[in-house]
Design a protein around this motif. Structure first.
Motif, PDB file in Angstrom:
ATOM      1  N   TYR A 141       1.416   3.770  -3.183  1.00 28.50           N
ATOM      2  CA  TYR A 141       1.077   5.170  -2.935  1.00 28.50           C
ATOM      3  C   TYR A 141       2.234   6.065  -3.365  1.00 28.50           C
ATOM      4  O   TYR A 141       2.035   7.075  -4.054  1.00 28.50           O
ATOM      5  N   ASP A 171      -5.958   1.963   6.687  1.00 29.65           N
ATOM      6  CA  ASP A 171      -6.056   3.396   6.397  1.00 29.65           C
ATOM      7  C   ASP A 171      -4.788   4.159   6.772  1.00 29.65           C
ATOM      8  O   ASP A 171      -4.828   5.218   7.381  1.00 29.65           O
ATOM      9  N   ASP A 213      -4.982  -0.931   1.319  1.00 29.20           N
ATOM     10  CA  ASP A 213      -4.689  -0.143   2.519  1.00 29.20           C
ATOM     11  C   ASP A 213      -5.749  -0.453   3.580  1.00 29.20           C
ATOM     12  O   ASP A 213      -6.606   0.360   3.881  1.00 29.20           O
ATOM     13  N   ASN A 250       0.826  -1.207   0.000  1.00 29.50           N
ATOM     14  CA  ASN A 250       0.000   0.000   0.000  1.00 29.50           C
ATOM     15  C   ASN A 250       0.863   1.261   0.000  1.00 29.50           C
ATOM     16  O   ASN A 250       0.617   2.194  -0.757  1.00 29.50           O
ATOM     17  N   THR A 294      -2.813   5.459   4.523  1.00 27.03           N
ATOM     18  CA  THR A 294      -2.618   6.526   3.540  1.00 27.03           C
ATOM     19  C   THR A 294      -3.949   7.187   3.204  1.00 27.03           C
ATOM     20  O   THR A 294      -5.018   6.695   3.562  1.00 27.03           O
ATOM     21  N   ASP A 295      -3.862   8.270   2.488  1.00 28.12           N
ATOM     22  CA  ASP A 295      -5.059   8.945   1.979  1.00 28.12           C
ATOM     23  C   ASP A 295      -5.193   8.686   0.477  1.00 28.12           C
ATOM     24  O   ASP A 295      -5.603   9.558  -0.282  1.00 28.12           O
ATOM     25  N   ALA A 296      -4.861   7.464   0.058  1.00 31.40           N
ATOM     26  CA  ALA A 296      -4.811   7.129  -1.370  1.00 31.40           C
ATOM     27  C   ALA A 296      -6.136   7.379  -2.078  1.00 31.40           C
ATOM     28  O   ALA A 296      -6.154   7.933  -3.186  1.00 31.40           O
ATOM     29  N   ALA A 297      -7.239   6.998  -1.469  1.00 28.17           N
ATOM     30  CA  ALA A 297      -8.547   7.196  -2.116  1.00 28.17           C
ATOM     31  C   ALA A 297      -8.815   8.684  -2.316  1.00 28.17           C
ATOM     32  O   ALA A 297      -9.316   9.097  -3.368  1.00 28.17           O
ATOM     33  N   ASP A 298      -8.511   9.482  -1.324  1.00 31.38           N
ATOM     34  CA  ASP A 298      -8.703  10.932  -1.432  1.00 31.38           C
ATOM     35  C   ASP A 298      -7.808  11.529  -2.508  1.00 31.38           C
ATOM     36  O   ASP A 298      -8.248  12.399  -3.274  1.00 31.38           O
ATOM     37  N   ALA A 302      -5.158   2.213  -2.423  1.00 32.17           N
ATOM     38  CA  ALA A 302      -6.318   2.248  -1.525  1.00 32.17           C
ATOM     39  C   ALA A 302      -6.934   0.860  -1.354  1.00 32.17           C
ATOM     40  O   ALA A 302      -7.399   0.515  -0.269  1.00 32.17           O
ATOM     41  N   SER A 303      -6.899   0.056  -2.417  1.00 37.43           N
ATOM     42  CA  SER A 303      -7.526  -1.267  -2.362  1.00 37.43           C
ATOM     43  C   SER A 303      -6.819  -2.234  -1.416  1.00 37.43           C
ATOM     44  O   SER A 303      -7.419  -3.214  -0.976  1.00 37.43           O
TER      45      SER A 303
END
Length: 195
Positions: free
Chosen positions: A154, A183, A180, A150, A185-189, A177-178
């Motif tokens: 990232y 949580d 992570d 993750n 990281t803030d990958a989805a954001d 994000a998939s």
């Protein structure tokens, strides 16, 4: 080491471990106290090196981690050592860490961190394509994610974004994000911000 010395060293190591995140300077003082009586013990030198790293005492951190490695043969802190080199303004030395013969023997999460740090050193030197190549050298197998994937994915996505490869960055932030699950990281954001 005598029982009394071992208790002294152990007490300081426990204190250092408890304080390292919230009060790294005091943690370092405890680790130094432990080193005063247990300098020939790899775990003591490792603890001192990690406490120094958290306290941003880069030169001391790298010296202690090198000493721990000489004693134990354990190369699991190559990423921390490379990050110290970067912090000391020596990204070229950080790059050499990836050529260490023990890299293939460290655990996947430690190897992922090393790739992230070395790619960061390439970024420090303004070499984005070389940074991307480091990521591509290992760890981008999305069918077989490993511990640290993750964070690795990232960092790869972040480097792609800096290189202006927005669509690729979005995809890799999504992949990060998939996997992570905690949580970290803030990958989805980040992916959403790039859309």
């Amino acid at each position: 080491m005598s029982k009394l010395a071992a208790e002294f060293v152990g007490g300081h190591l426990v204190a250092a471990g408890r304080l390292i995140d919230d009060n790294p300077k005091t943690a370092l003082e405890h680790a130094r106290a432990a080193r005063g009586r247990g300098a020939r013990v790899a775990a003591v030198r490792e603890a001192c090196g990690l406490a120094a790293y958290h306290a941003e005492e880069w030169a001391e951190a790298i010296a202690e981690l090198r000493a721990a490695r000489r004693i134990s043969g354990d190369a699991s802190h190559l990423a921390v050592m490379a990050d110290c080199e970067r912090a000391l303004g020596r990204p070229e030395r950080a790059l050499k860490m990836l050529d260490d013969p023990m890299v293939g023997k460290i655990d996947p999460a430690s190897r992922a961190e090393l790739l992230i740090v070395v790619a960061g050193a390439r970024r420090d030197l303004g070499q984005l394509d070389a940074a991307l190549a480091i990521f591509e050298r290992g760890g981008l197998d999305t069918k077989h994610p490993k511990p640290g994937s993750n964070r690795l994915w990232y960092a790869y996505a972040d480097t792609l974004a800096e290189a202006g490869r927005t669509q690729d960055a979005i995809q890799w932030f999504g992949k990060a994000a998939s996997v992570d699950y905690d949580d970290e990281t803030d990958a989805a954001d980040r992916a959403a911000d790039l859309l």
